[in-house]
Design a protein around this motif. Structure first.
Motif, PDB file in Angstrom:
ATOM      1  N   LEU A  72       0.826  -1.203   0.000  1.00  0.00           N
ATOM      2  CA  LEU A  72       0.000   0.000   0.000  1.00  0.00           C
ATOM      3  C   LEU A  72       0.864   1.259   0.000  1.00  0.00           C
ATOM      4  CD1 LEU A  72      -2.893  -0.658   2.564  1.00  0.00           C
ATOM      5  CD2 LEU A  72      -3.109  -0.411   0.085  1.00  0.00           C
ATOM      6  N   GLU A  73       1.863   1.281   0.858  1.00  0.00           N
ATOM      7  CA  GLU A  73       2.744   2.443   0.947  1.00  0.00           C
ATOM      8  C   GLU A  73       3.478   2.677  -0.367  1.00  0.00           C
ATOM      9  OE1 GLU A  73       3.768   2.380   5.741  1.00  0.00           O
ATOM     10  OE2 GLU A  73       5.199   1.553   4.298  1.00  0.00           O
ATOM     11  N   ASP A  74       3.917   1.611  -0.987  1.00  0.00           N
ATOM     12  CA  ASP A  74       4.625   1.733  -2.261  1.00  0.00           C
ATOM     13  C   ASP A  74       3.713   2.276  -3.348  1.00  0.00           C
ATOM     14  OD1 ASP A  74       7.056   0.936  -4.007  1.00  0.00           O
ATOM     15  OD2 ASP A  74       5.377  -0.057  -4.998  1.00  0.00           O
ATOM     16  N   ALA A  75       2.470   1.787  -3.407  1.00  0.00           N
ATOM     17  CA  ALA A  75       1.526   2.233  -4.433  1.00  0.00           C
ATOM     18  C   ALA A  75       1.213   3.722  -4.287  1.00  0.00           C
ATOM     19  CB  ALA A  75       0.241   1.408  -4.346  1.00  0.00           C
ATOM     20  N   TYR A  76       0.953   4.157  -3.066  1.00  0.00           N
ATOM     21  CA  TYR A  76       0.680   5.579  -2.827  1.00  0.00           C
ATOM     22  C   TYR A  76       1.923   6.426  -3.073  1.00  0.00           C
ATOM     23  CZ  TYR A  76      -4.078   5.248  -0.948  1.00  0.00           C
ATOM     24  OH  TYR A  76      -5.443   5.074  -0.813  1.00  0.00           O
ATOM     25  N   SER A  77       3.082   5.934  -2.672  1.00  0.00           N
ATOM     26  CA  SER A  77       4.324   6.694  -2.841  1.00  0.00           C
ATOM     27  C   SER A  77       4.623   6.942  -4.304  1.00  0.00           C
ATOM     28  CB  SER A  77       5.494   5.948  -2.197  1.00  0.00           C
ATOM     29  OG  SER A  77       5.353   5.871  -0.803  1.00  0.00           O
ATOM     30  N   ARG A  78       4.449   5.910  -5.125  1.00  0.00           N
ATOM     31  CA  ARG A  78       4.750   6.069  -6.551  1.00  0.00           C
ATOM     32  C   ARG A  78       3.785   7.047  -7.212  1.00  0.00           C
ATOM     33  NH1 ARG A  78       3.746   1.622  -9.131  1.00  0.00           N
ATOM     34  NH2 ARG A  78       3.240   0.229  -7.415  1.00  0.00           N
ATOM     35  N   MET A  79       2.516   7.006  -6.815  1.00  0.00           N
ATOM     36  CA  MET A  79       1.566   7.953  -7.387  1.00  0.00           C
ATOM     37  C   MET A  79       1.898   9.382  -6.989  1.00  0.00           C
ATOM     38  SD  MET A  79      -2.558   8.317  -6.984  1.00  0.00           S
ATOM     39  CE  MET A  79      -3.391   9.684  -7.813  1.00  0.00           C
ATOM     40  N   ARG A  80       2.132   9.598  -5.703  1.00  0.00           N
ATOM     41  CA  ARG A  80       2.399  10.962  -5.221  1.00  0.00           C
ATOM     42  C   ARG A  80       3.713  11.499  -5.766  1.00  0.00           C
ATOM     43  NH1 ARG A  80      -2.596  11.743  -4.744  1.00  0.00           N
ATOM     44  NH2 ARG A  80      -3.620  10.856  -2.918  1.00  0.00           N
ATOM     45  N   MET A  81       4.710  10.638  -5.949  1.00  0.00           N
ATOM     46  CA  MET A  81       5.992  11.081  -6.489  1.00  0.00           C
ATOM     47  C   MET A  81       5.820  11.582  -7.923  1.00  0.00           C
ATOM     48  SD  MET A  81       9.619   9.024  -6.589  1.00  0.00           S
ATOM     49  CE  MET A  81       8.881   7.624  -7.444  1.00  0.00           C
ATOM     50  N   THR A  82       5.045  10.858  -8.723  1.00  0.00           N
ATOM     51  CA  THR A  82       4.788  11.277 -10.099  1.00  0.00           C
ATOM     52  C   THR A  82       3.947  12.551 -10.125  1.00  0.00           C
ATOM     53  OG1 THR A  82       4.774   8.943 -10.729  1.00  0.00           O
ATOM     54  CG2 THR A  82       3.958  10.513 -12.347  1.00  0.00           C
ATOM     55  N   GLU A  83       2.978  12.625  -9.239  1.00  0.00           N
ATOM     56  CA  GLU A  83       2.103  13.792  -9.137  1.00  0.00           C
ATOM     57  C   GLU A  83       2.905  15.037  -8.779  1.00  0.00           C
ATOM     58  OE1 GLU A  83      -2.186  13.704  -7.323  1.00  0.00           O
ATOM     59  OE2 GLU A  83      -0.765  14.144  -5.726  1.00  0.00           O
ATOM     60  N   ALA A  84       3.883  14.875  -7.886  1.00  0.00           N
ATOM     61  CA  ALA A  84       4.697  16.008  -7.438  1.00  0.00           C
ATOM     62  C   ALA A  84       5.570  16.585  -8.551  1.00  0.00           C
ATOM     63  CB  ALA A  84       5.576  15.585  -6.262  1.00  0.00           C
ATOM     64  N   ALA A  85       5.800  15.787  -9.590  1.00  0.00           N
ATOM     65  CA  ALA A  85       6.653  16.225 -10.695  1.00  0.00           C
ATOM     66  C   ALA A  85       5.876  16.969 -11.789  1.00  0.00           C
ATOM     67  CB  ALA A  85       7.373  15.025 -11.308  1.00  0.00           C
ATOM     68  N   PHE A 103      -3.901  14.037 -15.240  1.00  0.00           N
ATOM     69  CA  PHE A 103      -2.919  13.120 -14.674  1.00  0.00           C
ATOM     70  C   PHE A 103      -3.617  12.056 -13.829  1.00  0.00           C
ATOM     71  CE2 PHE A 103      -0.897  11.963 -10.668  1.00  0.00           C
ATOM     72  CZ  PHE A 103       0.148  11.179 -11.138  1.00  0.00           C
ATOM     73  N   THR A 104      -4.535  12.477 -12.958  1.00  0.00           N
ATOM     74  CA  THR A 104      -5.223  11.530 -12.073  1.00  0.00           C
ATOM     75  C   THR A 104      -6.016  10.519 -12.884  1.00  0.00           C
ATOM     76  OG1 THR A 104      -5.420  13.297 -10.416  1.00  0.00           O
ATOM     77  CG2 THR A 104      -6.762  11.331 -10.091  1.00  0.00           C
ATOM     78  N   PHE A 105      -6.721  10.987 -13.909  1.00  0.00           N
ATOM     79  CA  PHE A 105      -7.505  10.097 -14.763  1.00  0.00           C
ATOM     80  C   PHE A 105      -6.588   9.080 -15.442  1.00  0.00           C
ATOM     81  CE2 PHE A 105      -9.718   8.674 -18.512  1.00  0.00           C
ATOM     82  CZ  PHE A 105     -11.071   8.646 -18.155  1.00  0.00           C
ATOM     83  N   ASN A 139      -0.467  11.919   1.752  1.00  0.00           N
ATOM     84  CA  ASN A 139      -1.764  12.500   1.412  1.00  0.00           C
ATOM     85  C   ASN A 139      -1.915  13.922   1.933  1.00  0.00           C
ATOM     86  OD1 ASN A 139      -2.726  10.350  -0.115  1.00  0.00           O
ATOM     87  ND2 ASN A 139      -3.370   9.236   1.688  1.00  0.00           N
ATOM     88  N   VAL A 140      -1.227  14.252   3.020  1.00  0.00           N
ATOM     89  CA  VAL A 140      -1.189  15.650   3.471  1.00  0.00           C
ATOM     90  C   VAL A 140      -0.520  16.501   2.405  1.00  0.00           C
ATOM     91  CG1 VAL A 140      -0.093  17.228   5.103  1.00  0.00           C
ATOM     92  CG2 VAL A 140      -1.263  15.188   5.955  1.00  0.00           C
ATOM     93  N   THR A 141       0.561  15.973   1.823  1.00  0.00           N
ATOM     94  CA  THR A 141       1.269  16.682   0.753  1.00  0.00           C
ATOM     95  C   THR A 141       0.359  16.898  -0.453  1.00  0.00           C
ATOM     96  OG1 THR A 141       3.378  15.725   1.457  1.00  0.00           O
ATOM     97  CG2 THR A 141       3.280  16.620  -0.769  1.00  0.00           C
ATOM     98  N   ALA A 142      -0.426  15.873  -0.792  1.00  0.00           N
ATOM     99  CA  ALA A 142      -1.333  15.972  -1.941  1.00  0.00           C
ATOM    100  C   ALA A 142      -2.393  17.038  -1.714  1.00  0.00           C
ATOM    101  CB  ALA A 142      -1.993  14.617  -2.203  1.00  0.00           C
TER     102      ALA A 142
END
Length: 218
Positions: A72-85, A103-105, A139-142
């Motif tokens: 779970l942590e890995d899945a969320y981390s990879r999404m947020r890392m890409t989102e942050a870029a 991007f989310t879609f 998720n706070v970062t998001a």
């Protein structure tokens, strides 16, 4: 029995690349948990499909629950890392919002395992997610990114005031999530392939328009 003897008996012995081994285990486990759920996934099956052993999996992750949480942590981390870029700060608010929605879609559409994992975690009432400080921070970062984007839009008179950034995030997530989570049933019920490139392009732009219009000032 000495500490050295215990370590020799418990430490993994078949790898010179522990990080690579853990990465391989997480990748395989992601598919297993997404396909079979927490209760249905089997450590024996995961071990058989990796370059490791059942003993090594337990050494690195403790137990099946520990491995599931790491997935779970890995899945969320990879999404947020890409989102942050995405560099949303460099774009006008409406353009930045449209880019975030697209991007989310596209992310959800291209990562069905992520959607399934979130659905499974909802079955467990968010029990494991609540234990993870990693996911909480991500998720706070998001939400902070949405809050800054929305704030810029309000200041510039582009977005209407009084909206809750968490609800805006929820609305984006809901529309993009449903596209994957309910695609099979919708396609069967209405006899239309909603996973075709034409349908996806149409649905994505409709979602972008709905979200942007919802935020725009009158």
């Amino acid at each position: 029995m000495t500490i050295e003897t215990i370590t020799k008996r418990t430490a993994p012995s078949r790898t010179n690349d522990p990080e690579g081994t853990k990465r391989n285990i997480i990748e395989v486990a992601t598919k297993e948990f997404a396909q079979n759920g927490l209760s249905g996934a089997r450590i024996d099956e995961i071990a058989a499909k990796t370059k490791s052993s059942k003993r090594m999996i337990y050494y690195y992750f403790g137990d099946k629950d520990g491995l599931y949480l790491k997935v779970l942590e890995d899945a969320y981390s990879r999404m947020r890392m890409t989102e942050a870029a995405l560099d949303l700060e460099d774009l006008p608010p409406a353009e930045a919002l449209a880019k975030l929605v697209r991007f989310t879609f596209d992310h959800h559409n291209g990562h069905e395992d992520f959607i399934r994992l979130v659905m499974i975690e909802n079955i467990h009432h968010g029990e494991f997610l609540a234990k993870s400080s990693v996911i909480q921070k991500l998720n706070v970062t998001a939400i902070d990114a949405v809050r800054r984007l929305y704030g810029r839009g309000v200041e510039q008179g582009v977005f209407r005031a009084g909206l809750d950034p968490i609800e805006v995030h929820w609305q984006i997530s809901a529309l993009c999530f449903f596209n994957v989570s309910n695609r099979a049933t919708f396609s069967q019920i209405f006899k239309r392939d909603l996973g075709s490139r034409k349908s996806l392009d149409s649905l994505r732009e409709a979602v972008v328009e709905m979200v942007v219009r919802h935020l725009k000032a009158d």
